[in-house]
Design an enzyme around this catalytic site. Sequence first.
Site, short mmCIF file in Angstrom:
data_model
loop_
_atom_site.label_atom_id
_atom_site.label_comp_id
_atom_site.label_asym_id
_atom_site.label_seq_id
_atom_site.Cartn_x
_atom_site.Cartn_y
_atom_site.Cartn_z
N ASP A 57 0.95 -1.15 -0.04
CA ASP A 57 0.06 -0.11 0.23
C ASP A 57 0.83 1.19 -0.08
O ASP A 57 2.03 1.29 0.58
CB ASP A 57 -0.77 -0.09 1.12
CG ASP A 57 -2.03 1.12 1.35
OD1 ASP A 57 -2.09 1.80 0.42
OD2 ASP A 57 -2.43 1.28 2.26
N HIS A 95 -3.65 -19.47 15.36
CA HIS A 95 -5.16 -20.02 15.10
C HIS A 95 -6.01 -19.22 14.17
O HIS A 95 -6.53 -19.62 13.14
CB HIS A 95 -5.82 -19.94 16.48
CG HIS A 95 -7.10 -20.31 16.44
ND1 HIS A 95 -7.91 -21.65 15.86
CD2 HIS A 95 -8.28 -19.30 16.13
CE1 HIS A 95 -9.06 -21.32 15.81
NE2 HIS A 95 -9.53 -20.14 16.12
N ASP A 125 -7.13 -7.76 2.31
CA ASP A 125 -6.03 -7.88 3.33
C ASP A 125 -6.64 -7.03 4.32
O ASP A 125 -7.60 -6.17 4.43
CB ASP A 125 -5.07 -6.81 2.81
CG ASP A 125 -5.26 -5.22 2.98
OD1 ASP A 125 -4.86 -4.78 4.13
OD2 ASP A 125 -5.73 -4.80 2.16
N CYS A 157 -11.38 -27.11 14.14
CA CYS A 157 -10.43 -26.69 13.65
C CYS A 157 -9.13 -27.65 13.87
O CYS A 157 -8.91 -28.47 14.81
CB CYS A 157 -10.18 -25.42 14.29
SG CYS A 157 -8.52 -24.32 13.84
N CYS A 200 -5.97 -26.73 13.46
CA CYS A 200 -4.61 -25.88 13.48
C CYS A 200 -3.97 -26.61 14.81
O CYS A 200 -4.45 -27.11 15.49
CB CYS A 200 -5.00 -24.43 13.74
SG CYS A 200 -5.38 -23.89 15.42
N CYS A 235 -5.34 -25.49 18.13
CA CYS A 235 -6.73 -26.31 18.40
C CYS A 235 -6.51 -27.78 18.94
O CYS A 235 -7.24 -28.32 19.65
CB CYS A 235 -7.68 -26.13 17.55
SG CYS A 235 -8.42 -24.43 17.60
#
Length: 381
Positions: free
Chosen positions: A101, A343, A274, A312, A314, A317
């Site tokens: 940006d 996470h 984003d 989840c 991940c 988790c």
Amino acid sequence: MLDRLSNKSPQHFTLIHKSETTSARLGLIQTAHGSFETPAFLPVGTLGSVKGMTPVELKQLNVPAMLCNAYHLYLRPGHHFIAQRKGLHAFMGWDRPIVTDSGGYQIFSQQLLTKISDEGVLFRSHLDGSKHFLSPEKVIEIEESIGADIIMPLDECLPYQSDYEKTEKALTRTLLWAARCKQAQKRQDQTLYGLVQGGFYPDLRKRAIETILSIGFQGIAIGGVSVGEPQEEMLKVLDQVLPQIPHHLPRYLMGVGRPEDIVEAAIRGVDFFDCVLPTRHARTGSLFTSAGEISIRNAQYKEDDRPLDPNCDCYTCKNFSRAYLRHLFMAKEILAIRLNAEHNLYYYTALMRRLREAIANNTVLEFRLGFYQARTGDSIV
């Protein structure tokens, strides 16, 4: 100084599939540092770092690309400093695509502005108060030195509910700057997007998209939303602007990151997003789950031995309980931020993967329904 310079600009975007029931689409964005499938979510690494995460960890989470900020990197460590180290990719050890940006949003939103004219913006550094001047040409110089794959022009950003006269004046200047940025671009291995502003005024948005398309860019960024407006106001802008963008151009919705906003915008045809939300929320203990957002700070989780989100997969988790995550957070352990960030970023990459699968299978409306039904207390927009 300008690494990977080439006279041949590769095809930037390929439209792979369009939903049969909505405007959602699958695409592939190609850059000098690899490609990524869309719709996609890009975490924010403002200073060349996604807070709390290493590049290796980001790759393990299937993060496709990241957004960095030219304004911040210009002030520290400096774009010439980065260029001398073979560009931002080499400097930070990240070999996937980077979007930058211009930093216009930070200059205006943080009230750093000293003077604005058609020539550019005079502002004071948020670090030491020193004065700096950014012209459209200077912004392109900075982004070319940094070596990002997708770059944004300088634009004038306004707060929500700015009046028509002020918004029109800012848009006129933004469009002038867009043309100058396009003319200033030298590197052919970077893709410069046109940036559509115009606030919440339909005629100004129409003028913006028509002018940006006439200048000729390889992608379109939509700015001026996620500035405090209700969701329905943002969706009105998208419903107006997106149908006017040719199918062969990618659509980037800047700064939008709430899961429900991503789902709604992707269904309308946005290709990538984003936002700082996943990592910022991680630092405040706000965690995204399939049933909605929770605050791990709450006392109700003190003795809760269940995983954060049973649905989840991940690392957080699969290995730690809510009670442990709360303990770490309340004790101000650094590990709390890292596990929370892992996470939240996994949640976003998984959300985008499931969304892409639904588009490919022409079940995006069913996906949308299930998404809202799983979130306690939420209803379909």
